[in-house]
Design a protein around this motif. Sequence first.
Motif, PDB file in Angstrom:
ATOM      1  N   ASP A 215       0.757  -1.261   0.301  1.00 52.59           N
ATOM      2  CA  ASP A 215       0.014   0.231   0.283  1.00 52.59           C
ATOM      3  C   ASP A 215       0.875   1.215  -0.156  1.00 52.59           C
ATOM      4  O   ASP A 215       1.562   1.565   0.671  1.00 52.59           O
ATOM      5  N   ARG A 217      -0.173   4.393  -1.075  1.00 54.54           N
ATOM      6  CA  ARG A 217      -1.180   5.604  -0.758  1.00 54.54           C
ATOM      7  C   ARG A 217      -0.846   6.716  -0.211  1.00 54.54           C
ATOM      8  O   ARG A 217      -0.765   8.194  -0.389  1.00 54.54           O
ATOM      9  N   THR A 221       0.070   9.547  -2.030  1.00 55.84           N
ATOM     10  CA  THR A 221      -0.696  10.996  -1.694  1.00 55.84           C
ATOM     11  C   THR A 221      -0.172  12.839  -1.600  1.00 55.84           C
ATOM     12  O   THR A 221       0.093  13.476  -1.755  1.00 55.84           O
ATOM     13  N   LYS A 245       0.266   1.284 -10.281  1.00 58.14           N
ATOM     14  CA  LYS A 245      -1.189   1.105 -10.585  1.00 58.14           C
ATOM     15  C   LYS A 245      -1.789   2.609  -9.710  1.00 58.14           C
ATOM     16  O   LYS A 245      -2.586   2.528  -9.953  1.00 58.14           O
ATOM     17  N   GLN A 246      -1.626   2.189  -7.841  1.00 54.48           N
ATOM     18  CA  GLN A 246      -1.655   2.874  -7.252  1.00 54.48           C
ATOM     19  C   GLN A 246      -1.932   4.498  -7.174  1.00 54.48           C
ATOM     20  O   GLN A 246      -2.514   5.198  -7.288  1.00 54.48           O
ATOM     21  N   ARG A 248      -1.638   5.662 -10.494  1.00 55.43           N
ATOM     22  CA  ARG A 248      -3.366   6.216 -11.668  1.00 55.43           C
ATOM     23  C   ARG A 248      -4.498   6.032 -11.038  1.00 55.43           C
ATOM     24  O   ARG A 248      -5.251   7.218 -11.316  1.00 55.43           O
ATOM     25  N   GLN A 249      -4.901   5.484  -9.543  1.00 53.07           N
ATOM     26  CA  GLN A 249      -5.882   5.587  -9.013  1.00 53.07           C
ATOM     27  C   GLN A 249      -6.275   6.430  -8.925  1.00 53.07           C
ATOM     28  O   GLN A 249      -7.231   7.226  -8.302  1.00 53.07           O
ATOM     29  N   LEU A 250      -5.196   7.114  -8.289  1.00 59.57           N
ATOM     30  CA  LEU A 250      -4.608   8.519  -7.415  1.00 59.57           C
ATOM     31  C   LEU A 250      -5.301   9.365  -8.509  1.00 59.57           C
ATOM     32  O   LEU A 250      -5.175  10.775  -8.007  1.00 59.57           O
ATOM     33  N   GLY A 251      -5.290   9.836  -9.397  1.00 59.41           N
ATOM     34  CA  GLY A 251      -5.288  11.048  -9.914  1.00 59.41           C
ATOM     35  C   GLY A 251      -3.848  11.306 -11.037  1.00 59.41           C
ATOM     36  O   GLY A 251      -3.788  12.442 -11.536  1.00 59.41           O
ATOM     37  N   ASP A 273      -3.050  -0.802 -16.447  1.00 59.35           N
ATOM     38  CA  ASP A 273      -2.284   0.207 -17.700  1.00 59.35           C
ATOM     39  C   ASP A 273      -2.163   1.258 -17.210  1.00 59.35           C
ATOM     40  O   ASP A 273      -0.768   1.775 -17.887  1.00 59.35           O
ATOM     41  N   ALA A 274      -1.656   1.004 -16.186  1.00 61.82           N
ATOM     42  CA  ALA A 274      -0.122   2.101 -15.756  1.00 61.82           C
ATOM     43  C   ALA A 274       0.853   1.781 -15.619  1.00 61.82           C
ATOM     44  O   ALA A 274       1.665   2.271 -15.574  1.00 61.82           O
TER      45      ALA A 274
END
Length: 384
Positions: A215, A217, A221, A245-246, A248-251, A273-274
């Motif tokens: 993890d 994040r 962040t 991957k994470q 990209r998930q966070l934009g 996809d990242a």
Amino acid sequence: MTKSRILGRRATTFGILGALVAASAGVAHADETVKIGEVAPLTGPASYLGKDTENGARLAVEEINEKGLVVGGKKVTLVLDTQDDAGDPRQATQVAQKLVDDKVAAIVGHMNSGTTIPASRIYSDAGIVQVSPSATNPAYTQQGFKTAYRVVATDAQQGPALADYARRTLKVRTVAIVDDATAYGQGLANEFEKRAKADGLSVVSHDATNDKATDFRAILTKIKGAHPDVIMYGGLDATGGPFAKQARQLGMAQKILAGDGLCADDLSKLAGDAADDVICSVAGSPLEKMPKGPGFMRRYEKRFGTHPVLNSPFAYDAVYVIAEAMKRAGSTAPDKILAAMPATNYEGVLGQTQFDSKGDLVHGTISLYKYVGGKQTLLDYVKN
């Protein structure tokens, strides 16, 4: 004396003379079995890289035995003594001692810098040549051990190549750095950071995670709030894939720069996809650009039924470098092999292999890749 006795005596005399002539001509007259140690992570998240490394060494051993290896007039059969260090420094030292006790003539390994470096002292104390196919941390050959060699470029070349690409091609001004706190990941990140600052880039943060993390994040962040132009990640794909991957998930739209630990064809399995956000380097030429790369690929695929992944051509040439040192030394004794290593000038799959006084390659190459639709695509490669 009868005619048959005379002919028999002549035949015996000629037989003895023939044997002496054959021996003096260097014809193999005895068999000797010699162990070559090979160490890589065969269990754990990097096991697929470790198996590829083992396969490369095994292919070389099988080819050498099929062709016939003669050392000092003796026919030598090589045996690969394969060990698993699981990518763990403590297990690496235990395996190293086992190989010393097994009386191996030389070592191909280890794969990771974090296992290669602690094991290197044990091989040095035993006077056994160690040729790493993939350890890129500069510290490995900076310890002063005469036994330490590598057939791959170092992070002192790889990190700067990534930083230079960020400045010159991506035109970035700010960068955030994350490493996995291993000898490999941290070493690569530190080399990148030194060159980035020298290139005039601003390093907004440098954070550490670990090689078991899942993890990211919290770190991501924090980085997102700093708005860097690009992110550099030092570590392996087992963590780097989820990291991308994470992100990209966070934009986060930043490109992620990474070393050879992430640079594998199947990165998309971990990053999704990242993977297309990753630009990575490999401490060596692309296999298709290696002088004998296409031929190696065909033989590898025929033998193992799969494609080479990353380290196999380096492990393959490492075995041949050791075999050539044996032939020059006229001996399979570890101390004789060690004495012959500095004179290495071998033309193999990788191209020309010569070592400097520390055991590093005289000529190193760094390749840069991007991903398009999850497929690895060559960007450029640079020789020093």
